[in-house]
Design a protein around this motif. Structure first.
Motif, PDB file in Angstrom:
ATOM      1  N   GLN A 161      28.841 -11.691  15.598  1.00  0.00           N
ATOM      2  CA  GLN A 161      29.396 -10.519  14.925  1.00  0.00           C
ATOM      3  C   GLN A 161      30.890 -10.372  15.203  1.00  0.00           C
ATOM      4  O   GLN A 161      31.672 -10.055  14.298  1.00  0.00           O
ATOM      5  CB  GLN A 161      28.638  -9.269  15.341  1.00  0.00           C
ATOM      6  CG  GLN A 161      27.229  -9.251  14.794  1.00  0.00           C
ATOM      7  CD  GLN A 161      26.422  -8.070  15.289  1.00  0.00           C
ATOM      8  OE1 GLN A 161      26.881  -7.262  16.091  1.00  0.00           O
ATOM      9  NE2 GLN A 161      25.192  -7.962  14.797  1.00  0.00           N
ATOM     10  N   ASP A 162      31.302 -10.599  16.443  1.00  0.00           N
ATOM     11  CA  ASP A 162      32.725 -10.500  16.790  1.00  0.00           C
ATOM     12  C   ASP A 162      33.553 -11.540  16.036  1.00  0.00           C
ATOM     13  O   ASP A 162      34.611 -11.219  15.486  1.00  0.00           O
ATOM     14  CB  ASP A 162      32.940 -10.689  18.290  1.00  0.00           C
ATOM     15  CG  ASP A 162      32.516  -9.497  19.112  1.00  0.00           C
ATOM     16  OD1 ASP A 162      32.278  -8.417  18.537  1.00  0.00           O
ATOM     17  OD2 ASP A 162      32.428  -9.656  20.349  1.00  0.00           O
ATOM     18  N   TYR A 195      41.172 -10.860   4.989  1.00  0.00           N
ATOM     19  CA  TYR A 195      41.764  -9.688   4.327  1.00  0.00           C
ATOM     20  C   TYR A 195      43.278  -9.825   4.224  1.00  0.00           C
ATOM     21  O   TYR A 195      43.873  -9.512   3.199  1.00  0.00           O
ATOM     22  CB  TYR A 195      41.382  -8.408   5.070  1.00  0.00           C
ATOM     23  CG  TYR A 195      41.999  -7.175   4.463  1.00  0.00           C
ATOM     24  CD1 TYR A 195      41.518  -6.648   3.273  1.00  0.00           C
ATOM     25  CD2 TYR A 195      43.090  -6.557   5.067  1.00  0.00           C
ATOM     26  CE1 TYR A 195      42.097  -5.521   2.700  1.00  0.00           C
ATOM     27  CE2 TYR A 195      43.674  -5.433   4.502  1.00  0.00           C
ATOM     28  CZ  TYR A 195      43.168  -4.914   3.316  1.00  0.00           C
ATOM     29  OH  TYR A 195      43.742  -3.821   2.754  1.00  0.00           O
ATOM     30  N   PHE A 226      36.834 -12.132   8.941  1.00  0.00           N
ATOM     31  CA  PHE A 226      37.026 -11.271   7.769  1.00  0.00           C
ATOM     32  C   PHE A 226      38.367 -10.544   7.835  1.00  0.00           C
ATOM     33  O   PHE A 226      39.017 -10.351   6.800  1.00  0.00           O
ATOM     34  CB  PHE A 226      35.871 -10.279   7.618  1.00  0.00           C
ATOM     35  CG  PHE A 226      34.699 -10.836   6.866  1.00  0.00           C
ATOM     36  CD1 PHE A 226      34.724 -10.939   5.477  1.00  0.00           C
ATOM     37  CD2 PHE A 226      33.568 -11.259   7.536  1.00  0.00           C
ATOM     38  CE1 PHE A 226      33.649 -11.448   4.775  1.00  0.00           C
ATOM     39  CE2 PHE A 226      32.481 -11.779   6.846  1.00  0.00           C
ATOM     40  CZ  PHE A 226      32.518 -11.873   5.455  1.00  0.00           C
ATOM     41  N   ALA A 227      38.799 -10.150   9.015  1.00  0.00           N
ATOM     42  CA  ALA A 227      40.103  -9.504   9.146  1.00  0.00           C
ATOM     43  C   ALA A 227      41.216 -10.475   8.746  1.00  0.00           C
ATOM     44  O   ALA A 227      42.167 -10.096   8.054  1.00  0.00           O
ATOM     45  CB  ALA A 227      40.309  -9.003  10.577  1.00  0.00           C
ATOM     46  N   GLN A 238      33.759 -10.722  12.327  1.00  0.00           N
ATOM     47  CA  GLN A 238      34.692  -9.623  12.077  1.00  0.00           C
ATOM     48  C   GLN A 238      36.132 -10.115  12.120  1.00  0.00           C
ATOM     49  O   GLN A 238      36.941  -9.752  11.263  1.00  0.00           O
ATOM     50  CB  GLN A 238      34.481  -8.497  13.090  1.00  0.00           C
ATOM     51  CG  GLN A 238      35.251  -7.250  12.763  1.00  0.00           C
ATOM     52  CD  GLN A 238      34.827  -6.642  11.431  1.00  0.00           C
ATOM     53  OE1 GLN A 238      33.653  -6.590  11.104  1.00  0.00           O
ATOM     54  NE2 GLN A 238      35.776  -6.191  10.652  1.00  0.00           N
ATOM     55  N   ASP A 239      36.457 -10.950  13.101  1.00  0.00           N
ATOM     56  CA  ASP A 239      37.811 -11.489  13.188  1.00  0.00           C
ATOM     57  C   ASP A 239      38.138 -12.356  11.974  1.00  0.00           C
ATOM     58  O   ASP A 239      39.251 -12.299  11.443  1.00  0.00           O
ATOM     59  CB  ASP A 239      37.995 -12.292  14.475  1.00  0.00           C
ATOM     60  CG  ASP A 239      38.068 -11.425  15.707  1.00  0.00           C
ATOM     61  OD1 ASP A 239      38.200 -10.187  15.578  1.00  0.00           O
ATOM     62  OD2 ASP A 239      37.978 -11.983  16.822  1.00  0.00           O
ATOM     63  N   TYR A 272      32.956  -8.857   1.155  1.00  0.00           N
ATOM     64  CA  TYR A 272      32.556  -8.528   2.525  1.00  0.00           C
ATOM     65  C   TYR A 272      31.098  -8.063   2.561  1.00  0.00           C
ATOM     66  O   TYR A 272      30.305  -8.543   3.373  1.00  0.00           O
ATOM     67  CB  TYR A 272      33.490  -7.448   3.073  1.00  0.00           C
ATOM     68  CG  TYR A 272      33.160  -7.008   4.482  1.00  0.00           C
ATOM     69  CD1 TYR A 272      33.717  -7.654   5.578  1.00  0.00           C
ATOM     70  CD2 TYR A 272      32.300  -5.938   4.718  1.00  0.00           C
ATOM     71  CE1 TYR A 272      33.426  -7.250   6.873  1.00  0.00           C
ATOM     72  CE2 TYR A 272      32.006  -5.525   6.008  1.00  0.00           C
ATOM     73  CZ  TYR A 272      32.570  -6.181   7.075  1.00  0.00           C
ATOM     74  OH  TYR A 272      32.272  -5.788   8.351  1.00  0.00           O
ATOM     75  N   TRP A 318      28.816 -10.689   4.615  1.00  0.00           N
ATOM     76  CA  TRP A 318      28.795 -10.373   6.045  1.00  0.00           C
ATOM     77  C   TRP A 318      27.583 -10.973   6.758  1.00  0.00           C
ATOM     78  O   TRP A 318      27.716 -11.714   7.730  1.00  0.00           O
ATOM     79  CB  TRP A 318      28.857  -8.861   6.273  1.00  0.00           C
ATOM     80  CG  TRP A 318      28.578  -8.498   7.700  1.00  0.00           C
ATOM     81  CD1 TRP A 318      27.417  -8.009   8.212  1.00  0.00           C
ATOM     82  CD2 TRP A 318      29.461  -8.654   8.814  1.00  0.00           C
ATOM     83  NE1 TRP A 318      27.533  -7.827   9.570  1.00  0.00           N
ATOM     84  CE2 TRP A 318      28.779  -8.229   9.968  1.00  0.00           C
ATOM     85  CE3 TRP A 318      30.763  -9.118   8.950  1.00  0.00           C
ATOM     86  CZ2 TRP A 318      29.357  -8.246  11.228  1.00  0.00           C
ATOM     87  CZ3 TRP A 318      31.333  -9.125  10.214  1.00  0.00           C
ATOM     88  CH2 TRP A 318      30.624  -8.697  11.327  1.00  0.00           C
TER      89      TRP A 318
END
Length: 173
Positions: A36-37, A47, A43-44, A40-41, A14, A18
């Motif tokens: 960015q949004d 995960y 990467f979530a 982030q989604d 990450y 990123w």
């Protein structure tokens, strides 16, 4: 192995990726907040399935690219509904905006928006450091088509930016 056994590796990935994933989405024409949004989604999502992903560098970009496409389609559908039945205060202001207005926040985004969607994909993958062969594989194209698309996109970007510099002097202040 539990889902969280790979947490240190995921955190390192990450931290390393990123910024490049956000840049990748910008190359696809996303605004900075949207990039960015979406990142982030993505990467979530990564995960949650980290222990099952063999090539996270390509996986995160493919997932982010798909999410950006989904968001654009949803936004277009919502815009059509608003256009068909605009709220009273927006119907009277005369602002036509439209889909193209999201791309005019800066010179880079405007130049990227001038490319076809497929050219933006090729540019994003190549600028993210993927080889021609890797880009072709991830996008389901032949290496020859990817190479040709990359060359045409670079030429169009150079021309768009040069026209902007000549037409606007590069300074709106």
């Amino acid at each position: 192995m539990s889902q969280h056994d790979g947490l240190p590796e995921f955190e390192a990935f990450y931290e390393k990726e990123w910024g490049s994933v956000v840049a990748f989405l910008r190359y696809l024409g996303a605004s900075p907040p949207d990039a960015q949004d979406v990142a982030q989604d993505a990467f979530a999502h990564l995960y949650r399935c980290w222990h099952r992903v063999d090539t996270p560098t390509a996986w995160i970009r493919k997932t982010a690219s798909r999410e950006l496409g989904h968001r654009r389609r949803r936004a277009a559908t919502e815009q059509k509904a608003l256009d068909a039945n605009p709220p009273p205060d927006e119907a009277e202001d005369g602002d036509e905006g439209g889909a193209a207005s999201i791309y005019t926040d800066d010179r880079f985004t405007a130049a990227i928006a001038a490319l076809s969607a497929r050219q933006r994909q090729v540019v994003a993958w190549r600028l993210a450091g993927f080889s021609n062969a890797e880009t072709a594989r991830e996008l389901g194209m032949t290496p020859e088509n990817t190479s040709a698309m990359w060359s045409r996109a670079k030429a169009r970007l150079a021309k768009a930016l040069e026209e902007f510099r000549r037409g606007n002097g590069g300074d709106n202040a």
